[in-house]
Design a protein around this motif. Structure first.
Motif, PDB file in Angstrom:
ATOM      1  N   VAL A  59      27.434  58.587  38.019  1.00 50.65           N
ATOM      2  CA  VAL A  59      27.072  58.468  36.612  1.00 50.65           C
ATOM      3  C   VAL A  59      25.563  58.376  36.467  1.00 50.65           C
ATOM      4  CG1 VAL A  59      27.319  57.074  34.536  1.00 50.65           C
ATOM      5  CG2 VAL A  59      29.257  57.351  36.077  1.00 50.65           C
ATOM      6  N   SER A  92      33.568  60.799  37.722  1.00 50.37           N
ATOM      7  CA  SER A  92      33.471  59.350  37.824  1.00 50.37           C
ATOM      8  C   SER A  92      34.247  58.629  36.738  1.00 50.37           C
ATOM      9  CB  SER A  92      31.997  58.928  37.745  1.00 50.37           C
ATOM     10  OG  SER A  92      31.477  59.230  36.464  1.00 50.37           O
ATOM     11  N   ASP A  93      34.986  59.326  35.900  1.00 53.88           N
ATOM     12  CA  ASP A  93      35.688  58.683  34.801  1.00 53.88           C
ATOM     13  C   ASP A  93      36.699  57.649  35.290  1.00 53.88           C
ATOM     14  OD1 ASP A  93      34.299  59.906  32.856  1.00 53.88           O
ATOM     15  OD2 ASP A  93      35.804  61.401  32.340  1.00 53.88           O
ATOM     16  N   ASN A  96      34.925  54.583  36.335  1.00 52.31           N
ATOM     17  CA  ASN A  96      34.437  53.822  35.188  1.00 52.31           C
ATOM     18  C   ASN A  96      35.559  53.062  34.507  1.00 52.31           C
ATOM     19  OD1 ASN A  96      31.825  54.661  35.574  1.00 52.31           O
ATOM     20  ND2 ASN A  96      31.954  56.376  34.148  1.00 52.31           N
ATOM     21  N   ARG A  99      36.347  50.035  36.486  1.00 48.09           N
ATOM     22  CA  ARG A  99      35.347  48.979  36.330  1.00 48.09           C
ATOM     23  C   ARG A  99      35.488  48.266  34.989  1.00 48.09           C
ATOM     24  NH1 ARG A  99      29.700  51.370  38.859  1.00 48.09           N
ATOM     25  NH2 ARG A  99      30.272  51.094  41.044  1.00 48.09           N
TER      26      ARG A  99
END
Length: 315
Positions: A59, A92-93, A96, A99
């Motif tokens: 990201v 990277s979704d 994310n 997280r």
């Protein structure tokens, strides 16, 4: 270096010194004479670990690529960079989303326990301070982090801060054999001391040898004097096995920790302790037992048991 008698002797000497330092470090624990070297290592290598973490963050790379593309004169190169940034961001979704879930859980724990925390990211594991179960986080002295602060996540107790550098800190995990924390059992308030056993369950010595303990009972941290290194009420784990009492002064139980130490990413350092002991309020809701399905049997009379006129037969 040429393979000579002197070079071989030098190699043996260096290996012997390395093992001697490891032995002194392990036996010294918190008072290890190499603590100064640890601090120096944290100061030197902490920024490097932070830099590596940032460099591999897709990201972050995507944002940088989009931001810098306006200064490029080559339109083709600009489009290629934007395309690569988009792919990195899309890739990277899942990370994310994971997280965000971790942060949500951690905020809930902090809110229910009234802990003042600072969020951190795990940027390295098994630091070069020995063979301990440790992780490195991206917060240090410049962020207000100090030694012997409690570290938690959305599941419960992660460990405690042992070494602090300018921008990074080392956290000793709760499953490390040198780790020890006072515990209190939910509802019964039985006290004990938990110690790590690596990838096995935590070992807890209860002070009451006749304590009534059952599989499934849950434990939280008891807390320390002045709340260091441990604040009270942080979930520790669930009793998985109880050793039969053999007339000893204490009783041994084994506890499966709430935290998965091999999947650490987002953690929180407790920088402000709660004004009151949260007791058991931070523990997650107990799972509801699965109801036993009810079996309904419907009996249908056989048509063969009736005469043709509809009256029951004699047999």
């Amino acid at each position: 270096m040429r393979d000579t008698r002197e070079s071989r002797l030098l190699l043996v000497l260096l290996i012997a010194i390395a093992f001697a330092l490891i032995t002194v470090d392990i036996r010294g624990g918190q008072d290890s004479p190499v603590e100064g070297a640890r601090q120096a290592a944290a100061t030197v290598f902490g920024p490097i670990e932070n830099g590596v973490s940032s460099a591999v963050d897709p990201v972050g790379n995507a944002i940088d690529a989009v931001r810098d593309s306006g200064s490029r004169h080559d339109r083709i190169a600009q489009l290629e960079r934007a395309n690569a940034a988009l792919k990195a961001k899309l890739g990277s979704d899942d990370r994310n989303r994971s997280r965000v879930k971790q942060l949500d859980k951690m905020i809930r724990v902090a809110g229910e326990g009234q802990y003042g925390i600072k969020g951190a990211q795990v940027i390295a594991i098994g630091a070069a301070q020995g063979f301990s179960w440790t992780v490195t986080i991206d917060l240090g002295a410049s962020d207000g982090i100090k030694r012997d602060m409690t570290v938690l996540n959305g599941d419960g107790l992660v460990g405690r801060v042992t070494t602090v550098g300018p921008s990074t800190s080392t956290v000793l995990l709760a499953n490390d054999p040198d780790f020890s924390v006072g515990t209190r059992m939910e509802n019964s308030d039985e006290l004990g001391f938990a110690s790590g056993q690596g990838d096995r369950a935590l070992r807890v010595q209860l002070l009451n040898a006749k304590a009534d303990v059952k599989k499934g009972n849950r434990l939280v941290t008891f807390g320390s004097e002045a709340d260091k290194p441990f604040v009270p009420g942080v979930p520790v784990g669930v009793v998985s096995r109880v050793d039969p009492s053999g007339g000893d002064l204490t009783r041994t139980i084994y506890v499966k920790p709430f935290v998965s130490f091999s999947k650490l990413d987002v953690v929180g350092v407790v920088v402000q302790a709660p004004k009151r002991d949260p007791r058991d309020t931070v523990l997650p809701p107990k799972p509801q037992p699965t109801p036993t399905p009810t079996v309904t049997v419907t009996v249908t009379p056989s048509t063969a048991a009736y005469e043709e006129d509809g009256e029951p037969s004699d047999y």
